[in-house]
Scaffold this motif. Structure first.
Motif, PDB file in Angstrom:
ATOM      1  N   CYS A 276       0.829  -1.205   0.000  1.00  0.00           N
ATOM      2  CA  CYS A 276       0.000   0.000   0.000  1.00  0.00           C
ATOM      3  C   CYS A 276       0.862   1.252   0.000  1.00  0.00           C
ATOM      4  O   CYS A 276       2.049   1.231   0.337  1.00  0.00           O
ATOM      5  CB  CYS A 276      -0.945   0.004   1.202  1.00  0.00           C
ATOM      6  N   ARG A 277       0.261   2.344  -0.386  1.00  0.00           N
ATOM      7  CA  ARG A 277       0.874   3.671  -0.275  1.00  0.00           C
ATOM      8  C   ARG A 277       0.218   4.434   0.868  1.00  0.00           C
ATOM      9  O   ARG A 277       0.880   5.110   1.646  1.00  0.00           O
ATOM     10  CB  ARG A 277       0.718   4.426  -1.601  1.00  0.00           C
ATOM     11  N   TYR A 278      -1.083   4.335   0.937  1.00  0.00           N
ATOM     12  CA  TYR A 278      -1.860   4.941   2.032  1.00  0.00           C
ATOM     13  C   TYR A 278      -2.598   3.790   2.711  1.00  0.00           C
ATOM     14  O   TYR A 278      -3.393   3.108   2.078  1.00  0.00           O
ATOM     15  CB  TYR A 278      -2.845   5.968   1.480  1.00  0.00           C
ATOM     16  N   PHE A 279      -2.325   3.554   3.990  1.00  0.00           N
ATOM     17  CA  PHE A 279      -2.958   2.431   4.673  1.00  0.00           C
ATOM     18  C   PHE A 279      -4.474   2.602   4.665  1.00  0.00           C
ATOM     19  O   PHE A 279      -4.981   3.690   4.947  1.00  0.00           O
ATOM     20  CB  PHE A 279      -2.462   2.333   6.122  1.00  0.00           C
ATOM     21  N   PRO A 280      -5.211   1.550   4.312  1.00  0.00           N
ATOM     22  CA  PRO A 280      -6.673   1.689   4.211  1.00  0.00           C
ATOM     23  C   PRO A 280      -7.323   1.976   5.557  1.00  0.00           C
ATOM     24  O   PRO A 280      -6.734   1.735   6.620  1.00  0.00           O
ATOM     25  CB  PRO A 280      -7.103   0.324   3.660  1.00  0.00           C
ATOM     26  N   ILE A 281      -8.544   2.478   5.499  1.00  0.00           N
ATOM     27  CA  ILE A 281      -9.338   2.687   6.713  1.00  0.00           C
ATOM     28  C   ILE A 281     -10.046   1.371   7.003  1.00  0.00           C
ATOM     29  O   ILE A 281     -11.036   1.027   6.355  1.00  0.00           O
ATOM     30  CB  ILE A 281     -10.340   3.840   6.520  1.00  0.00           C
ATOM     31  N   VAL A 282      -9.511   0.631   7.949  1.00  0.00           N
ATOM     32  CA  VAL A 282     -10.008  -0.704   8.268  1.00  0.00           C
ATOM     33  C   VAL A 282     -10.923  -0.614   9.483  1.00  0.00           C
ATOM     34  O   VAL A 282     -10.505  -0.165  10.554  1.00  0.00           O
ATOM     35  CB  VAL A 282      -8.852  -1.684   8.545  1.00  0.00           C
ATOM     36  N   VAL A 283     -12.172  -1.019   9.313  1.00  0.00           N
ATOM     37  CA  VAL A 283     -13.143  -1.057  10.412  1.00  0.00           C
ATOM     38  C   VAL A 283     -13.453  -2.521  10.691  1.00  0.00           C
ATOM     39  O   VAL A 283     -14.016  -3.218   9.844  1.00  0.00           O
ATOM     40  CB  VAL A 283     -14.431  -0.292  10.059  1.00  0.00           C
ATOM     41  N   LEU A 284     -13.058  -2.999  11.877  1.00  0.00           N
ATOM     42  CA  LEU A 284     -13.333  -4.369  12.293  1.00  0.00           C
ATOM     43  C   LEU A 284     -14.457  -4.333  13.315  1.00  0.00           C
ATOM     44  O   LEU A 284     -14.397  -3.566  14.285  1.00  0.00           O
ATOM     45  CB  LEU A 284     -12.095  -5.016  12.914  1.00  0.00           C
ATOM     46  N   THR A 285     -15.493  -5.133  13.123  1.00  0.00           N
ATOM     47  CA  THR A 285     -16.610  -5.150  14.063  1.00  0.00           C
ATOM     48  C   THR A 285     -16.609  -6.441  14.872  1.00  0.00           C
ATOM     49  O   THR A 285     -16.188  -7.494  14.402  1.00  0.00           O
ATOM     50  CB  THR A 285     -17.965  -5.007  13.347  1.00  0.00           C
ATOM     51  N   SER A 286     -17.082  -6.324  16.109  1.00  0.00           N
ATOM     52  CA  SER A 286     -17.149  -7.485  16.996  1.00  0.00           C
ATOM     53  C   SER A 286     -18.362  -7.349  17.902  1.00  0.00           C
ATOM     54  O   SER A 286     -18.617  -6.274  18.455  1.00  0.00           O
ATOM     55  CB  SER A 286     -15.875  -7.582  17.843  1.00  0.00           C
ATOM     56  N   ASN A 287     -19.101  -8.449  18.040  1.00  0.00           N
ATOM     57  CA  ASN A 287     -20.241  -8.490  18.958  1.00  0.00           C
ATOM     58  C   ASN A 287     -19.839  -8.954  20.349  1.00  0.00           C
ATOM     59  O   ASN A 287     -20.692  -9.213  21.195  1.00  0.00           O
ATOM     60  CB  ASN A 287     -21.329  -9.424  18.413  1.00  0.00           C
ATOM     61  N   GLY A 288     -18.534  -9.084  20.584  1.00  0.00           N
ATOM     62  CA  GLY A 288     -18.055  -9.458  21.906  1.00  0.00           C
ATOM     63  C   GLY A 288     -18.166 -10.934  22.213  1.00  0.00           C
ATOM     64  O   GLY A 288     -18.227 -11.317  23.384  1.00  0.00           O
ATOM     65  N   GLU A 289     -18.177 -11.786  21.180  1.00  0.00           N
ATOM     66  CA  GLU A 289     -18.309 -13.221  21.405  1.00  0.00           C
ATOM     67  C   GLU A 289     -16.997 -13.887  21.805  1.00  0.00           C
ATOM     68  O   GLU A 289     -16.975 -15.056  22.142  1.00  0.00           O
ATOM     69  CB  GLU A 289     -18.874 -13.896  20.153  1.00  0.00           C
ATOM     70  N   ARG A 290     -15.886 -13.140  21.736  1.00  0.00           N
ATOM     71  CA  ARG A 290     -14.593 -13.696  22.122  1.00  0.00           C
ATOM     72  C   ARG A 290     -13.648 -12.564  22.447  1.00  0.00           C
ATOM     73  O   ARG A 290     -13.884 -11.393  22.120  1.00  0.00           O
ATOM     74  CB  ARG A 290     -14.005 -14.542  20.997  1.00  0.00           C
ATOM     75  N   ASP A 291     -12.546 -12.905  23.140  1.00  0.00           N
ATOM     76  CA  ASP A 291     -11.487 -11.941  23.426  1.00  0.00           C
ATOM     77  C   ASP A 291     -10.417 -12.021  22.352  1.00  0.00           C
ATOM     78  O   ASP A 291     -10.264 -13.039  21.670  1.00  0.00           O
ATOM     79  CB  ASP A 291     -10.874 -12.220  24.806  1.00  0.00           C
ATOM     80  N   PHE A 292      -9.656 -10.942  22.227  1.00  0.00           N
ATOM     81  CA  PHE A 292      -8.582 -10.890  21.244  1.00  0.00           C
ATOM     82  C   PHE A 292      -7.237 -10.811  21.952  1.00  0.00           C
ATOM     83  O   PHE A 292      -7.135 -10.276  23.058  1.00  0.00           O
ATOM     84  CB  PHE A 292      -8.755  -9.681  20.319  1.00  0.00           C
ATOM     85  N   PRO A 293      -6.179 -11.328  21.317  1.00  0.00           N
ATOM     86  CA  PRO A 293      -4.857 -11.286  21.951  1.00  0.00           C
ATOM     87  C   PRO A 293      -4.363  -9.852  22.109  1.00  0.00           C
ATOM     88  O   PRO A 293      -4.675  -8.979  21.291  1.00  0.00           O
ATOM     89  CB  PRO A 293      -3.981 -12.089  20.985  1.00  0.00           C
ATOM     90  N   PRO A 294      -3.572  -9.591  23.155  1.00  0.00           N
ATOM     91  CA  PRO A 294      -3.071  -8.221  23.381  1.00  0.00           C
ATOM     92  C   PRO A 294      -2.307  -7.652  22.191  1.00  0.00           C
ATOM     93  O   PRO A 294      -2.399  -6.452  21.912  1.00  0.00           O
ATOM     94  CB  PRO A 294      -2.158  -8.392  24.605  1.00  0.00           C
ATOM     95  N   ALA A 295      -1.536  -8.491  21.500  1.00  0.00           N
ATOM     96  CA  ALA A 295      -0.777  -7.983  20.357  1.00  0.00           C
ATOM     97  C   ALA A 295      -1.690  -7.433  19.275  1.00  0.00           C
ATOM     98  O   ALA A 295      -1.364  -6.444  18.598  1.00  0.00           O
ATOM     99  CB  ALA A 295       0.106  -9.098  19.782  1.00  0.00           C
ATOM    100  N   PHE A 296      -2.858  -8.057  19.089  1.00  0.00           N
ATOM    101  CA  PHE A 296      -3.833  -7.574  18.112  1.00  0.00           C
ATOM    102  C   PHE A 296      -4.481  -6.278  18.598  1.00  0.00           C
ATOM    103  O   PHE A 296      -4.611  -5.309  17.837  1.00  0.00           O
ATOM    104  CB  PHE A 296      -4.891  -8.650  17.885  1.00  0.00           C
ATOM    105  N   LEU A 297      -4.875  -6.245  19.861  1.00  0.00           N
ATOM    106  CA  LEU A 297      -5.519  -5.050  20.410  1.00  0.00           C
ATOM    107  C   LEU A 297      -4.572  -3.852  20.382  1.00  0.00           C
ATOM    108  O   LEU A 297      -5.014  -2.717  20.173  1.00  0.00           O
ATOM    109  CB  LEU A 297      -5.985  -5.321  21.846  1.00  0.00           C
TER     110      LEU A 297
END
Length: 386
Positions: A276-297
């Motif tokens: 990429c040249r300009y990083f995209p606007i990434v919107v990730l949605t979650s209904n809270g059905e699981r936790d995510f690893p700290p490195a991802f957060l």
């Protein structure tokens, strides 16, 4: 109501539309040094703009979104830092619609949508490769060749994606450049790999452009446990490698393949890498059905959406349906019924919009039908009565 009028100088996203000047500021802005990418755009490729059916769908869905001041603060933080935005909240609070609101507000073109399931893997978002289709086409081409020998056809079909080479005179010797010598039985080369490759939504979003695309990664909490971790390298590098093209780079360094927007709108990929040249606007949605690893957060800017209160509901109804809640007791009654029923289980905002739309159409207008009407259009999404 006062929060609706708040505007801050540093904001790029307002949620009100007419953002051509703010899009120019977005394009001209300086990224953090660690988010500055160097991809070179393909001059022959133009992403879809603000016209056509895909843009109409994005605009219609996004223009009715009503963000609060805290939401705008977090969204604009993600825009300035060029980081993914992780949006959490109960079903129906508008998490997915926020992505469309950003695209429509800043005139960034149609949203790229990547719906996630338990079977989704990273490559599904990056690119699609129809290896079986290419194998079958290679076999058909060999059968069509004049004088093709059955043994040669079988050998070519087994190889599938590689042309049948002439015998070589010694170890490491290159095959003859003469097509007749290379294919003594008339067996043609395998079809071009470009016909069987297509970028996925994430891969298309990462194409080098001077303005970002909006990518909606919908319901990432439904993914396999490995997907958030697999995304880390792509989010950090702003690019990825297509191994099928990298292996052919010496013979064919630049290959044109289709995109998620349109398989016929080809873009040239060099050395098998998308950067990429300009990083995209990434919107990730979650209904809270699981936790995510700290490195991802750590690599995301996080936004939690609460269910809308009475004032915000009134603004949503006015923006979506052009109805002023204060103009009639029946509308006020529906809003209050929506809030009351929401105490016993989750409801989605579009259920209130459906109820008001039915009343505008004159449906369910008999007073005796009130309770059945509410039970029909405002069924709980969670709780004992869901």
């Amino acid at each position: 109501m006062e929060a609706e009028a708040v505007v801050k100088d540093w904001w790029l996203y307002h949620g009100t539309g007419e953002g051509a000047d703010r899009r120019a500021r977005l394009e001209a802005g300086f990224p953090p040094p660690w988010r500055d990418f160097t991809g070179a755009p393909d001059p022959g490729y133009a992403p879809p703009g603000c016209a056509g059916a895909a843009w109409e769908r994005t605009w219609r869905r996004g223009e009715g979104y009503v963000p609060d001041e805290p939401e705008k603060d977090v969204v604009n933080t993600a825009l300035h830092l060029r980081r993914p935005l992780l949006v959490t909240g109960k079903p129906g609070v508008g998490k997915s619609t926020l992505a469309y609101s950003i695209a429509s507000d800043l005139n960034l073109g149609p949203v790229l949508h990547w719906p996630i399931t338990s079977r989704t893997v990273l490559r599904d978002g990056l690119y699609l490769y129809d290896a079986i289709g290419r194998l079958q086409e290679a076999g058909l081409e060999q059968l069509r060749a004049p004088g093709a020998h059955p043994a040669a056809t079988a050998a070519g079909t087994a190889v599938g994606t590689e042309p049948v080479s002439a015998p070589v005179s010694g170890p490491g010797a290159a095959p003859s450049a003469d097509p007749a010598a290379a294919h003594p039985q008339g067996v043609p080369s395998a079809p071009s790999i470009s016909r069987y490759l297509r970028l996925g939504p994430l891969g298309t979003a990462l194409l080098p452009q001077d303005r970002p695309r909006v990518l909606l990664v919908d319901e990432i909490d439904k993914s396999d446990i490995d997907l958030p971790g697999d995304l880390l390298t792509v989010f950090e590098d702003g690019g990825f490698l297509i191994p099928e093209l990298a292996r052919l780079a010496q013979e064919d360094p630049t290959v044109a393949i289709g995109t998620d927007d349109d398989p016929d709108a080809v873009v040239r990929i060099t050395q098998g890498r998308v950067q990429c040249r300009y990083f995209p606007i990434v919107v990730l949605t979650s209904n809270g059905e699981r936790d995510f690893p700290p490195a991802f957060l750590r690599r995301c800017v996080r936004l939690h959406l609460e269910p809308p209160g009475p004032d915000k509901l009134a603004r949503i109804v006015r923006r979506r349906l052009g109805v002023d809640i204060d103009s009639g007791e029946e509308y006020q009654d529906l809003v209050q019924a929506f809030l009351d029923r929401g105490e016993d289980g989750d409801l989605a905002t579009d259920q209130l919009l459906n109820a008001i739309q039915l009343r505008l159409a004159g449906a369910w207008s008999a007073p005796a039908d009130r309770e059945r009407f509410l039970a029909t259009v405002m069924q709980h999404l969670t709780g004992p009565t869901a």
